[in-house]
Design an enzyme around this catalytic site. Sequence first.
Site, PDB file in Angstrom:
ATOM      1  N   LYS A  13      14.543   1.611  -5.368  1.00 59.20           N
ATOM      2  CA  LYS A  13      14.107   1.406  -6.743  1.00 59.20           C
ATOM      3  C   LYS A  13      14.510   2.595  -7.597  1.00 59.20           C
ATOM      4  O   LYS A  13      14.265   3.720  -7.174  1.00 59.20           O
ATOM      5  CB  LYS A  13      12.588   1.234  -6.732  1.00 59.20           C
TER       6      LYS A  13
ATOM      7  N   LYS B 203      12.456   5.764  -3.804  1.00 57.91           N
ATOM      8  CA  LYS B 203      12.084   5.577  -5.205  1.00 57.91           C
ATOM      9  C   LYS B 203      12.487   6.823  -5.978  1.00 57.91           C
ATOM     10  O   LYS B 203      12.038   7.925  -5.689  1.00 57.91           O
ATOM     11  CB  LYS B 203      10.582   5.340  -5.320  1.00 57.91           C
TER      12      LYS B 203
HETATM   13  C1  PBG Z   1       3.954   3.371 -10.116  1.00 59.11           C
HETATM   14  C2  PBG Z   1       4.986   2.317 -10.336  1.00 59.11           C
HETATM   15  C3  PBG Z   1       5.965   2.395 -11.325  1.00 59.11           C
HETATM   16  C4  PBG Z   1       6.697   1.209 -11.271  1.00 59.11           C
HETATM   17  C5  PBG Z   1       6.162   0.435 -10.248  1.00 59.11           C
HETATM   18  N1  PBG Z   1       5.110   1.144  -9.664  1.00 59.11           N
HETATM   19  C6  PBG Z   1       6.205   3.434 -12.363  1.00 59.11           C
HETATM   20  C7  PBG Z   1       6.339   4.834 -11.989  1.00 59.11           C
HETATM   21  O1  PBG Z   1       6.579   5.210 -10.841  1.00 59.11           O
HETATM   22  O2  PBG Z   1       6.174   5.644 -12.895  1.00 59.11           O
HETATM   23  C8  PBG Z   1       7.840   0.907 -12.190  1.00 59.11           C
HETATM   24  C9  PBG Z   1       8.263  -0.498 -12.318  1.00 59.11           C
HETATM   25  C10 PBG Z   1       9.118  -0.782 -13.487  1.00 59.11           C
HETATM   26  O3  PBG Z   1       9.577   0.112 -14.244  1.00 59.11           O
HETATM   27  O4  PBG Z   1       9.397  -1.973 -13.697  1.00 59.11           O
HETATM   28  N2  PBG Z   1       3.294   3.423  -8.950  1.00 59.11           N
END
Ligand code: PBG
Length: 331
Positions: free
Chosen positions: A248, A195
Site C-alpha cells: 500500500k 505500507k
Molecule cells: C490508518 C490507515 C490509513 C489508510 C488506511 N488505514 C491512513 C494512514 O496510514 O494514515 C489509508 C487509506 C487510503 O488512503 O485510502 N491506519
Amino acid sequence: MDLPNRPRRNRKNAGVRALTRETVLSAGDFVLPLFLHDSEVDDAIESMPGCTRWSLDGLVQEAGEALALGIPAVVLFPAIDDSLKTKMAEESFNRDGLVPQAIRALKTAHPELVVMTDVALDPYNSDGHDGIVENGEILNDETIEVLCRQAVCQAEAGADIVAPSDMMDGRVAALREALDLAGYEKVSICSYSVKYASSYYGPFRGALGSAPKAGDKKTYQMDPANRREAIREVLLDEREGADIVMVKPAGAYLDIISDVRRQTSLPVAAYQVSGEYLMIKSASADGWVDEEAVMMESLIAIKRAGAGIILTYFAKSAARLLGGVTGEGGQ
Ligand code: PBG
C-alpha cells in the site's frame, strides 16, 4: 515483408484477445473499503467524491449491493467522535463501539460477506497516530497490547479477517497469539506488511478526521525510496503467521507488488488508496481522461503486477463494468 512473427495476429479481434489475455479482473478480486460513523444519516464525503460516511443501515445496504455485484469482502473504517478519542485509544476495544456494532449488523444481514477490519489506533487516538504517543514518540510494544485487544474485540463481534495497518514491529505474531488464546484461531490476519509513508493517504485522513496532530508517520511507515525493505517486512510477517500480505499504496508501487509476489507463496493484496482514487476521479470530472477506461487500466495494472486481491473505492463501479467477466473492461 517476409515476417514470420506478427504479434498483431494475437490482437486481431476481441475473441482472440480474450483467448490470449494474460490477466483477467473479476469482481471476486475486490475488497470494498467502507466508511462509517455514529449517525442515522449517510453523509457524502466532500474530500472523496462518490464515497459516503454510512450509518449502520446504509452500511448494511451498501455491503449488500457490493455482494450482489460479486464483491466478496468489505473493509471497515470508522469516523470516531472526537469526544471518544483518548491518548490510549480505549474506544478501539469497546465491545459496543461503532465497529463491533457494524460487524454484527453486517454478519447478521449478510452471513456470507467477508468482513475485514482495520487494526490501528489512528481513528481512536487523540494524537491521530496509529500507535500510542509519548513525548512525541510512537511506542511500539505498548501499542501492540492495545492492538491485540482491538483485534480480539473485532473477532468477537464476528470479523473474518483482521488487517493491521499500524506498522508496529512484531504485531502480527502478537495478534496471532492473542486471537488464538481467545479462541479465534479461524480469524485470518491480512497484514499491511508493506505500507509506505505516503502522501496519497491525504483524502482518507480528511474523510475520517484522523490526520496526525503533530509529526508524521515516517518512524513507522516505510520510506518510499525503499524496495528491498519490502521483502524484509513480508518475510517477517509470513514467519509471524500472516495469512495475506498487503502492499500500500498500489499504483505508484507496482514494482514492489511484483517483488513481493515473487518472494512469498501467500496471497498478495494491494490497496489502491484514496489519493490514487481521487486523481482518477478529479481528472475525469474535468473531462481530461475517461474515468471508466482509466479506472480499469489502473486495476488491471495492479493485478498484472501480482496482486490477486485489490482494495479499491472503485470496487462497485468496476464490478458493474465487468459484468459478464470478459476482462476487456472499459479499455
Ligand atoms: C490508518 C490507515 C490509513 C489508510 C488506511 N488505514 C491512513 C494512514 O496510514 O494514515 C489509508 C487509506 C487510503 O488512503 O485510502 N491506519
